[in-house]
Design a protein around this motif. Sequence first.
Motif: not given
Lengths: 487, 475
Positions: B81, B83, B269, B271-274
């Motif tokens: 994702r 964001n 920012d 805030r990429y995360f799976p």
Amino acid sequence: MSDITAMTLGELRRALDAGELSSAEITESYLAAIEKNDEKVGGYITVSAEKARAAAKRADALRAEGKAGPLTGIPAAIKDNICTKGLRTTCASKMLGNFVPPYDAHVMEGLNAQAVPVLGKVNMDEFAMGSSTENSAFMTTHNPRSLDRVPGGSSGGSAAVVAAGEAPFALGSDTGGSIRQPAAFCGVVGMKPTYGRVSRYGLVAFASSLDQIGPLTKTVADNALALNSIAGYDRRDATSVDRETPDFTAEIGKGVKGMKIALLKESFAKGVSGEVKSAVMNAAKVYEGLGAEITELSMPSLEYALAAYYVISSAEASSNLARFDGVRYGYRSENYSDITELYLNSRSEGFGAEVKRRIMLGTFALSSGYYDAYYKKALQVRTLVMNDYRSVFDRCDLILAPVAPTVAYKIGEKTSDPLEMYMGDVCTVPVNIGGVPALSMSCGESSEGLPIGMQLIGPAFSETTIYRAGAAFEAAEGAYALERGAF
Amino acid sequence: MTYKGYEMVIGLETHVELKTDTKIFCSCPTAFGAEPNTHVCPVCMGYPGTLPVLNGKVVEYAVKAGLATNCTIARYSKEDRKNYFYPDLPKAYQISQYDLPLCEHGYLDIESEEGAKRIGITRIHIEEDAGKLVHDDSGTLIDCNRCGVPLIEIVSEPDMRSGEEAVAYLRKLRAIILYTGVSDCKMQEGSLRCDVNLSVRKVGEKEFGTRTEMKNLNSFQFILKAIDYEFHRQVDAIERGETIVQETRRFDSVTGKTSAMRSKEDANDYRYFPDPDLPPIIMSEERLRELQSAIPTLPDKRKRDYVERYGLSAYNGELLTSQIETADYFEAAAAKTKHPKLLGNLIISEVFRLLPPEGGDIPIPPESMAKIADMTGDGVINSGTAKKLVGMLWKEDADPVKLVEEQGLGQINDRAALAEVVAAVIAANPKSVADFKKGKLQAAKALIGQAMAKTSGRGNPNIIQELIDAELAEK
């Protein structure tokens, strides 16, 4: 005929099948109980009497045609974070105070297909964040066992209405204990199924990798029966597991002879009260008496599960709740002059304090420069916990553990210290982190007459075994909700 | 290309819409041009409780694009994702791929001023498109039809050194993707969009300068203009002693200038995360083999074939292979003619002229086109008649051989008959003859034209020219 609202699902089904009761009668009894008692309990955010009556009528017609399913005509209460088509779904938040979903959650489709009358939508902590249902934007729910106490949370409404005889069963959701802890506080039975067992489609997401819908009932057998109607693969949820759904009631009555039940050293660590500890130890003795083998094992990673849980769940929540921006649906501030203000003011006014705290916590944990120290570390803990569960379950069939460190506390007692409230989840969150199933049921009573809960935790997809062990205990010691009755 | 001793370094990020029937995470149609907010559902509108389910075709298409550009395909990849808040992004996050893209380490070859050049492809990943904001007097409206349309983002290495190379890369990329059939690559409809990253450095330097990113470049011409402007702007700024700021710049197609949109300091920012809603993407060897076998022969290979087997020029080979439809057509016709080189010229000069710019079906069966090439090559008809026949068959299908017989379109090769025509033309145009004598060599062309006209265009132009040259030499 005994009081309808005191009957189990099994009894209601038999009475319906025998033609002794109609769904209309059952539904009216429950609507009357809500009318009479909910002012004191405060379980329902929305009562959907007319829809329930219409479903009851449809249920009676289905039964007349011989097309009744296991739950046809038996009413239910639904946690207000499960989408119900045409029926307001608020998540107990001002943000969704006016939100009427144009679709049903997967679990609702299963219930609607059987014409289960939906009595209404029940209270919860806002967006399922909390352990006492005190974070609802709309109302306070009181524990029917002692009205000045919390019902637990976040599915406090679900547990309270079942305990109060205002619904024969309810659906809740469990992200870190939100079904099991209120079930324990209110003296009912709650199941957090294996992650992927029940479709999350239509469950307003709090923490996607942890959320799971499950039933709250008066008895273990009822719980298995209810899970039968909501479990199963759904292609609209990519995390739902494509495997055959067993009959969860299949092993009830087979007893626990030869079953290996483990007590984990770490389950009884700091914070767990003496009363809770001795009630669970006593349950172990009951099992021993029933022919089970009790062993003591250790699971060192449990110590880190709570911290990992609050990082992972808050991180996911910060992203999941970003869509509530006041643009397409839900609350929009009246006070804005550009898009940034619309976002800021809608979210500032629409969310409560606890939700904002988690969003900030999660946003921080995912931020550039902090990701590795928090989120990534938490995922490593998660892997550790999963592996530990696997190795523990190589040596036992089930784990017996407390649900909460204490019994239900007084309303307002812990609201000033969020961290203390978080500590209350220490026994339940590892199960979500591990993705395994766990049943919460009463195993005793405190000196103040409040129910004490125990958890039966099993390996992934072992619900049938868990129900078997739960039912064996209940057969020996009685079902708390039936013995104590409602109001 | 250099300016004041500087060269430019260009890398491209290309977004290509995949032409799957349905969106990436729901079953809404992807068709372009529908009424606003009619191709939407609770899933792509980001309604509470809805969940994404990955469309398997999207993975297949992306992998095909990766295989066609010589990428390594990930056996394990995942979706993340990204964001950020924006009104065209209903979930307030875009599902994309961060650290484990589907395809990596590829390349494609272009023709540059210095000959063949290899351009590296860093990665290709899948993601969902956002919606569209429509601004009018009443305010801003949101059209969510495009929300969830599948995209691949193709990131090149910073290997290009001129606008021409950038465009050559894009043209080749476009041709390859069109061959694989995974996108229609229409820049006008936004199904191929390109962001240009450009920095400058002194010729011979190894270090890269600070880059800027230019967005909204929806034609090859704009890309050339924007690169040209930005290159000069950066060099001039450095020469004035200024420093280049890392920023996103907007190209204005009216003024031909770029202007700052937002600087790195304002950047989100993300805030990429799976994405916890989506399981990892596992690519089995078997499925990979299936996809590999489904990729047609690509333009470079075909071009080499045309040059080697049919004796076409590299340039004509490039033209014929720029679209798979014309390449397939050429190959089908070439298999049936003795004169493939002539056939190639005929397609390039006549068929390309009749085809609309956006391409389309060629209404003449390849067999008929082969017959026209044969008749031309064998001297049965002249090239003017060949051209005429293509035009006739474009409107209505017929057997070109019969048409030539029935309408008497055959070439007049009878030298005596043509000599009579030439003599008459010379006699009737004393002025042209005089002009020729005065050194106006053009006058001979006019005489040939007259003679051709007298034969209704059927005369053998070579013989006529010979006869006229001979007559004029005698005079």
